[in-house]
Design a protein around this motif. Structure first.
Motif, PDB file in Angstrom:
ATOM      1  N   ASN A  96       1.001  -0.933  -0.216  1.00 25.93           N
ATOM      2  CA  ASN A  96       0.270   0.071   0.406  1.00 25.93           C
ATOM      3  C   ASN A  96       0.701   1.270   0.105  1.00 25.93           C
ATOM      4  OD1 ASN A  96      -2.061   2.019  -0.150  1.00 25.93           O
ATOM      5  ND2 ASN A  96      -2.136   1.865   2.391  1.00 25.93           N
ATOM      6  N   GLY A  97       0.228   2.042  -1.099  1.00 27.14           N
ATOM      7  CA  GLY A  97       1.295   3.816  -0.770  1.00 27.14           C
ATOM      8  C   GLY A  97       1.148   4.397  -2.258  1.00 27.14           C
ATOM      9  N   PHE A  98       2.172   5.744  -1.991  1.00 29.35           N
ATOM     10  CA  PHE A  98       1.456   5.684  -3.219  1.00 29.35           C
ATOM     11  C   PHE A  98       2.721   6.989  -3.576  1.00 29.35           C
ATOM     12  CE2 PHE A  98      -0.428  10.203  -5.492  1.00 29.35           C
ATOM     13  CZ  PHE A  98      -1.508   9.821  -5.688  1.00 29.35           C
ATOM     14  N   PHE A  99       2.918   7.294  -5.108  1.00 34.04           N
ATOM     15  CA  PHE A  99       3.950   8.214  -5.249  1.00 34.04           C
ATOM     16  C   PHE A  99       3.306   9.193  -5.806  1.00 34.04           C
ATOM     17  CE2 PHE A  99       7.370   8.942  -9.130  1.00 34.04           C
ATOM     18  CZ  PHE A  99       8.085   9.813  -8.716  1.00 34.04           C
ATOM     19  N   LEU A 100       3.699  10.956  -5.239  1.00 32.98           N
ATOM     20  CA  LEU A 100       3.687  11.526  -5.709  1.00 32.98           C
ATOM     21  C   LEU A 100       4.343  12.431  -6.615  1.00 32.98           C
ATOM     22  CD1 LEU A 100       1.307  14.808  -5.742  1.00 32.98           C
ATOM     23  CD2 LEU A 100       2.461  14.892  -4.096  1.00 32.98           C
ATOM     24  N   ARG A 101       4.235  12.961  -7.820  1.00 32.87           N
ATOM     25  CA  ARG A 101       4.675  13.719  -8.735  1.00 32.87           C
ATOM     26  C   ARG A 101       4.104  15.053  -8.561  1.00 32.87           C
ATOM     27  NH1 ARG A 101       6.178  11.342 -14.557  1.00 32.87           N
ATOM     28  NH2 ARG A 101       8.323  12.830 -14.346  1.00 32.87           N
ATOM     29  N   ALA A 102       4.831  16.225  -8.177  1.00 32.39           N
ATOM     30  CA  ALA A 102       3.878  17.023  -8.982  1.00 32.39           C
ATOM     31  C   ALA A 102       3.674  17.903 -10.376  1.00 32.39           C
ATOM     32  CB  ALA A 102       5.152  18.914  -7.817  1.00 32.39           C
ATOM     33  N   GLU A 103       4.877  17.065 -10.983  1.00 32.31           N
ATOM     34  CA  GLU A 103       5.245  17.746 -12.423  1.00 32.31           C
ATOM     35  C   GLU A 103       3.923  17.273 -13.502  1.00 32.31           C
ATOM     36  OE1 GLU A 103       8.669  15.583 -14.766  1.00 32.31           O
ATOM     37  OE2 GLU A 103       8.812  16.493 -12.597  1.00 32.31           O
ATOM     38  N   SER A 104       3.432  15.869 -12.757  1.00 25.24           N
ATOM     39  CA  SER A 104       3.036  15.551 -13.292  1.00 25.24           C
ATOM     40  C   SER A 104       0.681  15.224 -12.894  1.00 25.24           C
ATOM     41  CB  SER A 104       2.828  14.263 -14.005  1.00 25.24           C
ATOM     42  OG  SER A 104       3.333  13.277 -13.073  1.00 25.24           O
ATOM     43  N   PHE A 105       0.820  15.248 -11.462  1.00 22.26           N
ATOM     44  CA  PHE A 105      -0.605  16.221 -11.217  1.00 22.26           C
ATOM     45  C   PHE A 105      -1.622  16.083 -11.853  1.00 22.26           C
ATOM     46  CE2 PHE A 105      -3.757  17.217  -7.469  1.00 22.26           C
ATOM     47  CZ  PHE A 105      -4.243  16.098  -6.924  1.00 22.26           C
ATOM     48  N   TYR A 106      -1.404  17.412 -13.001  1.00 18.38           N
ATOM     49  CA  TYR A 106      -2.918  17.667 -13.475  1.00 18.38           C
ATOM     50  C   TYR A 106      -2.876  16.291 -14.085  1.00 18.38           C
ATOM     51  CZ  TYR A 106      -5.792  19.292 -16.768  1.00 18.38           C
ATOM     52  OH  TYR A 106      -7.146  20.538 -17.837  1.00 18.38           O
ATOM     53  N   GLN A 107      -1.971  14.712 -15.183  1.00 23.70           N
ATOM     54  CA  GLN A 107      -2.323  14.038 -15.524  1.00 23.70           C
ATOM     55  C   GLN A 107      -3.149  12.915 -14.474  1.00 23.70           C
ATOM     56  OE1 GLN A 107      -0.071  16.088 -15.890  1.00 23.70           O
ATOM     57  NE2 GLN A 107       0.754  15.915 -18.086  1.00 23.70           N
ATOM     58  N   PHE A 108      -2.670  12.660 -13.072  1.00 24.14           N
ATOM     59  CA  PHE A 108      -3.394  12.114 -12.227  1.00 24.14           C
ATOM     60  C   PHE A 108      -4.643  12.663 -12.329  1.00 24.14           C
ATOM     61  CE2 PHE A 108      -4.511  11.229  -8.105  1.00 24.14           C
ATOM     62  CZ  PHE A 108      -4.111   9.385  -7.721  1.00 24.14           C
ATOM     63  N   ALA A 109      -4.750  13.824 -11.867  1.00 23.29           N
ATOM     64  CA  ALA A 109      -5.993  14.254 -11.584  1.00 23.29           C
ATOM     65  C   ALA A 109      -7.668  13.377 -13.141  1.00 23.29           C
ATOM     66  CB  ALA A 109      -6.503  15.934 -11.542  1.00 23.29           C
ATOM     67  N   SER A 110      -6.794  14.059 -14.144  1.00 22.73           N
ATOM     68  CA  SER A 110      -7.978  13.909 -15.083  1.00 22.73           C
ATOM     69  C   SER A 110      -7.560  12.306 -15.660  1.00 22.73           C
ATOM     70  CB  SER A 110      -6.991  13.854 -16.717  1.00 22.73           C
ATOM     71  OG  SER A 110      -7.172  15.221 -16.677  1.00 22.73           O
ATOM     72  N   HIS A 111      -6.692  11.477 -14.846  1.00 27.25           N
ATOM     73  CA  HIS A 111      -7.176   9.887 -14.540  1.00 27.25           C
ATOM     74  C   HIS A 111      -8.061   9.539 -14.049  1.00 27.25           C
ATOM     75  CE1 HIS A 111      -6.509   5.299 -13.779  1.00 27.25           C
ATOM     76  NE2 HIS A 111      -5.514   5.813 -12.754  1.00 27.25           N
ATOM     77  N   ILE A 112      -7.985  10.299 -12.759  1.00 27.70           N
ATOM     78  CA  ILE A 112      -9.347   9.811 -11.752  1.00 27.70           C
ATOM     79  C   ILE A 112     -10.448   9.962 -11.677  1.00 27.70           C
ATOM     80  CG2 ILE A 112      -9.926   9.946  -9.287  1.00 27.70           C
ATOM     81  CD1 ILE A 112      -7.234   8.671  -9.835  1.00 27.70           C
ATOM     82  N   ASP A 113     -10.921  11.082 -12.821  1.00 31.25           N
ATOM     83  CA  ASP A 113     -12.119  11.790 -13.634  1.00 31.25           C
ATOM     84  C   ASP A 113     -12.595  10.959 -14.486  1.00 31.25           C
ATOM     85  OD1 ASP A 113     -11.992  13.756 -12.018  1.00 31.25           O
ATOM     86  OD2 ASP A 113     -10.973  15.057 -13.671  1.00 31.25           O
ATOM     87  N   GLN A 114     -11.228  10.182 -15.154  1.00 34.66           N
ATOM     88  CA  GLN A 114     -11.778   8.988 -16.059  1.00 34.66           C
ATOM     89  C   GLN A 114     -12.275   8.087 -15.139  1.00 34.66           C
ATOM     90  OE1 GLN A 114     -12.522   9.032 -19.870  1.00 34.66           O
ATOM     91  NE2 GLN A 114     -12.911   6.866 -19.316  1.00 34.66           N
ATOM     92  N   LEU A 115     -11.145   7.694 -14.296  1.00 33.38           N
ATOM     93  CA  LEU A 115     -11.759   5.922 -13.697  1.00 33.38           C
ATOM     94  C   LEU A 115     -13.447   6.114 -13.038  1.00 33.38           C
ATOM     95  CD1 LEU A 115      -9.015   5.145 -11.578  1.00 33.38           C
ATOM     96  CD2 LEU A 115      -9.747   3.664 -13.424  1.00 33.38           C
ATOM     97  N   GLU A 116     -13.519   7.356 -12.322  1.00 36.70           N
ATOM     98  CA  GLU A 116     -15.101   7.906 -11.562  1.00 36.70           C
ATOM     99  C   GLU A 116     -16.157   6.988 -13.075  1.00 36.70           C
ATOM    100  OE1 GLU A 116     -17.944   8.975  -9.430  1.00 36.70           O
ATOM    101  OE2 GLU A 116     -15.895   8.244  -8.872  1.00 36.70           O
ATOM    102  N   ARG A 117     -15.641   8.147 -14.167  1.00 40.34           N
ATOM    103  CA  ARG A 117     -16.476   8.047 -15.743  1.00 40.34           C
ATOM    104  C   ARG A 117     -17.117   6.144 -15.652  1.00 40.34           C
ATOM    105  NH1 ARG A 117     -14.133  12.963 -16.972  1.00 40.34           N
ATOM    106  NH2 ARG A 117     -12.338  11.695 -18.266  1.00 40.34           N
ATOM    107  N   GLU A 118     -15.993   5.565 -15.409  1.00 42.94           N
ATOM    108  CA  GLU A 118     -16.281   4.444 -15.223  1.00 42.94           C
ATOM    109  C   GLU A 118     -16.941   3.608 -13.778  1.00 42.94           C
ATOM    110  OE1 GLU A 118     -12.210   2.882 -17.178  1.00 42.94           O
ATOM    111  OE2 GLU A 118     -12.453   3.797 -18.518  1.00 42.94           O
TER     112      GLU A 118
END
Length: 243
Positions: A96-118
């Motif tokens: 369990n855990g997580f890797f935060l890359r500040a520079e690519s957080f926008y893409q991560f947020a878009s990925h989560i939105d896509q998962l929410e739609r699915e």
């Protein structure tokens, strides 16, 4: 604490001629012993902090674009150049855990939105609101408050990038609660003298071509910031007028 040693494997000839071993600090690195639940990586840009953090994330099987083992999406230039040369020693191993890359957080947020739609309900793990519908700093805190939990390891690359000084203090409290109450481990690359002030943390400097432990007051982050606050007019005159 779960991850207790990071080893660099150099069993191929002439590695020093290939990236990332062209970075002096990475080339000189053999192993790092971790003895603290909170470890900071500090140093100038280009000294290998993010490179090492990405390599650790790769060996944790986290998405090196940012996320956990379950976040499958791609970002250009997010591959780990160091990952295959790293060996991690655990006691015990956690997944369990997580890797935060500040520079690519926008893409991560878009990925989560896509998962929410699915699969509606995914956003519940992020405060119930799209990360894109919050300010940058608010979205970071939503991640820390809602997604971070349990016995886990968290790898954070410049979490201060979206946080005001006040929000950096809020983050420190969140981190403290996770360490004390849920036994979480953090490895954080940061330039923030505020976050670096977290009590009793281990600070590893990547400057001068090697990794070495350093006291908070001896970091360039602390010394430059303190000098600026104590001698602001003199500092700016020297900087801007060359006097």
């Amino acid at each position: 604490m779960f991850l207790n040693k990071i080893s660099i494997l150099k069993d191929e000839p002439n590695l020093s001629n290939d990236y990332p071993f062209t970075i002096p600090t990475i080339n000189s690195l053999t192993e790092i012993e971790l003895t603290n639940n909170v470890t900071f990586l500090v140093g100038e840009n280009g000294t290998g902090k993010s490179t090492l953090l990405e390599g650790i994330a790769d060996n944790c099987e986290f998405n090196t674009a940012g996320g956990s083992r379950n976040n499958l999406y791609d970002v250009d230039a997010a591959e780990s150049a160091l990952g295959k040369y790293i060996r991690l020693s655990w006691m015990p191993k956690v997944t369990n855990g997580f890797f935060l890359r500040a520079e690519s957080f926008y893409q991560f947020a878009s990925h989560i939105d896509q998962l929410e739609r699915e699969r509606p309900g995914v956003l519940d793990s992020y405060g119930g609101k799209s990360l894109h519908e919050q300010s940058h700093g608010e979205s970071f805190l939503s991640l820390f408050l809602n997604r971070f939990n349990g016995r886990a390891i968290y790898l954070l690359d410049e979490p201060e990038a979206a946080l005001s000084p006040q929000r950096q203090l809020t983050f420190m409290r969140i981190m403290h609660d996770l360490v004390v109450e849920e036994e979480c481990q953090f490895i954080i690359a940061t330039h923030s003298p505020i976050i670096l002030g977290y009590p009793d943390a281990t600070i590893l400097s990547f400057d001068h071509g090697k990794v070495e432990e350093i006291e908070y007051e001896l970091t360039g982050h602390y010394q430059i910031t303190k000098y600026f606050f104590d001698h602001r007019e003199k500092f700016l005159k020297e900087l801007l007028e060359g006097e």
